[in-house]
Enzyme design. Structure first.
Site, short mmCIF file in Angstrom:
data_model
loop_
_atom_site.label_atom_id
_atom_site.label_comp_id
_atom_site.label_asym_id
_atom_site.label_seq_id
_atom_site.Cartn_x
_atom_site.Cartn_y
_atom_site.Cartn_z
N HIS A 23 -2.85 -14.61 -0.49
CA HIS A 23 -1.54 -14.34 -1.09
C HIS A 23 -0.47 -14.53 -0.04
CE1 HIS A 23 -2.79 -10.40 0.51
NE2 HIS A 23 -1.57 -9.92 0.35
N HIS A 73 1.94 -12.56 1.42
CA HIS A 73 2.49 -11.55 2.33
C HIS A 73 2.36 -12.01 3.79
CE1 HIS A 73 2.20 -8.02 -0.76
NE2 HIS A 73 3.28 -8.76 -0.93
N ASP A 98 1.52 -10.62 6.51
CA ASP A 98 0.32 -10.23 7.25
C ASP A 98 -0.92 -10.94 6.70
OD1 ASP A 98 0.39 -8.63 4.90
OD2 ASP A 98 -0.95 -7.15 5.81
N HIS A 99 -0.69 -11.96 5.87
CA HIS A 99 -1.79 -12.79 5.36
C HIS A 99 -1.51 -14.29 5.53
CE1 HIS A 99 -4.24 -9.58 3.50
NE2 HIS A 99 -3.08 -8.95 3.57
N HIS A 124 -1.69 -7.10 -7.09
CA HIS A 124 -1.02 -6.74 -5.83
C HIS A 124 0.19 -7.65 -5.64
CE1 HIS A 124 -0.61 -5.50 -1.65
NE2 HIS A 124 -0.78 -6.74 -1.23
N ASP A 164 -6.20 -8.40 -0.48
CA ASP A 164 -5.74 -7.04 -0.77
C ASP A 164 -5.96 -6.66 -2.22
OD1 ASP A 164 -4.92 -6.94 1.85
OD2 ASP A 164 -2.77 -6.83 1.42
N HIS A 224 -8.27 -5.19 5.06
CA HIS A 224 -7.76 -4.08 5.86
C HIS A 224 -8.83 -3.00 6.04
CE1 HIS A 224 -3.42 -5.16 5.85
NE2 HIS A 224 -3.70 -5.69 4.66
#
Length: 256
Positions: free
Chosen positions: A55, A57, A59-60, A112, A131, A169
């Protein structure tokens, strides 16, 4: 046989490098920290050839540009990754990616975010779920709707029970506290939570996790369980209504 190198990065992310020794190809599963991925690939002696984003985001997908610049790899991901930078290939539910001779099925697990995907490799018996789902949890519903997210979780639930879920995570300890609140009579959950406490005390990761264990203990995957529906019927859930029960659980976790 595929090799997976798992390593911690940022504050609580896991990085994953998926390597096929036969072809020499290596895929980054998401890119939370470009420097860490390049360093770990270098230590393994692996050449990064692909990035698979789950996805958009940061942090991805935030490390895509730096890793591509350093390695010349190609980037595949859902259309929403264009918010970070255009991927070389946009993938959606039903598509297939290849790493050497291994095929990865793209599964829609939106909720998400609205374009979130997972990558399922049936021959290897594993899925990278980003996530969408965690050990004893699921992602916060930033963009999706409860019926959409529940449908996504049902796609994960339908995979073979032995499938290993590689979550993005290390949230399991806090997820366990909520799970015990949500489903206190679940003996298997209590045993699992105790295992988690021991693992984290020893500094060990709690992922990957087998789907079979999550089906028995993860409250978000059990929103269709009559006992859990009855327990949450006075908190926004509804007996016989998986979506309402999932929505109640997710809302409660948001403020737990």
């Amino acid at each position: 046989m595929l090799e997976i190198h798992q390593f911690p990065c940022l504050s609580d992310n896991y990085g994953y490098l998926l390597h096929d020794p036969e072809s020499g190809e290596t895929a980054c599963i998401d890119t939370p920290d470009a420097e860490a991925y390049l360093r770990e690939a270098g230590h393994k002696g692996w050449q990064i050839t692909q990035i698979w984003n789950t996805h958009w985001h940061p942090d991805h997908a935030g490390g895509n540009a730096a890793i591509k610049s350093a390695s010349g790899c190609t980037v595949a991901g859902p259309a929403e990754v264009e918010r970070i930078a255009p991927p070389d290939r946009i993938v959606a539910h039903g598509d297939t990616l290849a790493l050497g001779a291994y095929a990865a099925q793209v599964i829609d697990v939106s909720g998400h975010t609205n374009g979130h995907v997972a990558y399922y490799l049936p021959e290897a018996g594993l899925a990278f779920v980003g996530d969408a789902v965690f050990a004893l949890g699921c992602g916060r519903m930033f963009e999706g709707q409860p019926d959409q997210f529940w449908a996504s979780l049902c796609r994960i639930k339908a995979l073979p029970p032995a499938t290993l879920l590689y979550c993005a995570h290390e949230y399991t300890q806090s997820n366990a506290r909520f799970a015990l609140h949500a489903d206190p009579d679940n003996a298997q959950l209590r045993d699992y939570a105790a295992q988690i406490e021991r693992a984290r005390a020893d500094g060990l990761p709690t992922v990957p996790t087998p789907l079979s264990r999550e089906l028995a203990t993860n409250p978000f995957l059990r929103a269709d369980d009559p006992a859990l529906q009855a327990r949450w019927a006075h908190h926004g859930g509804k007996s016989g209504d998986s979506v309402a029960t999932f929505a109640a659980l997710r809302a409660a976790k948001d403020t737990f």
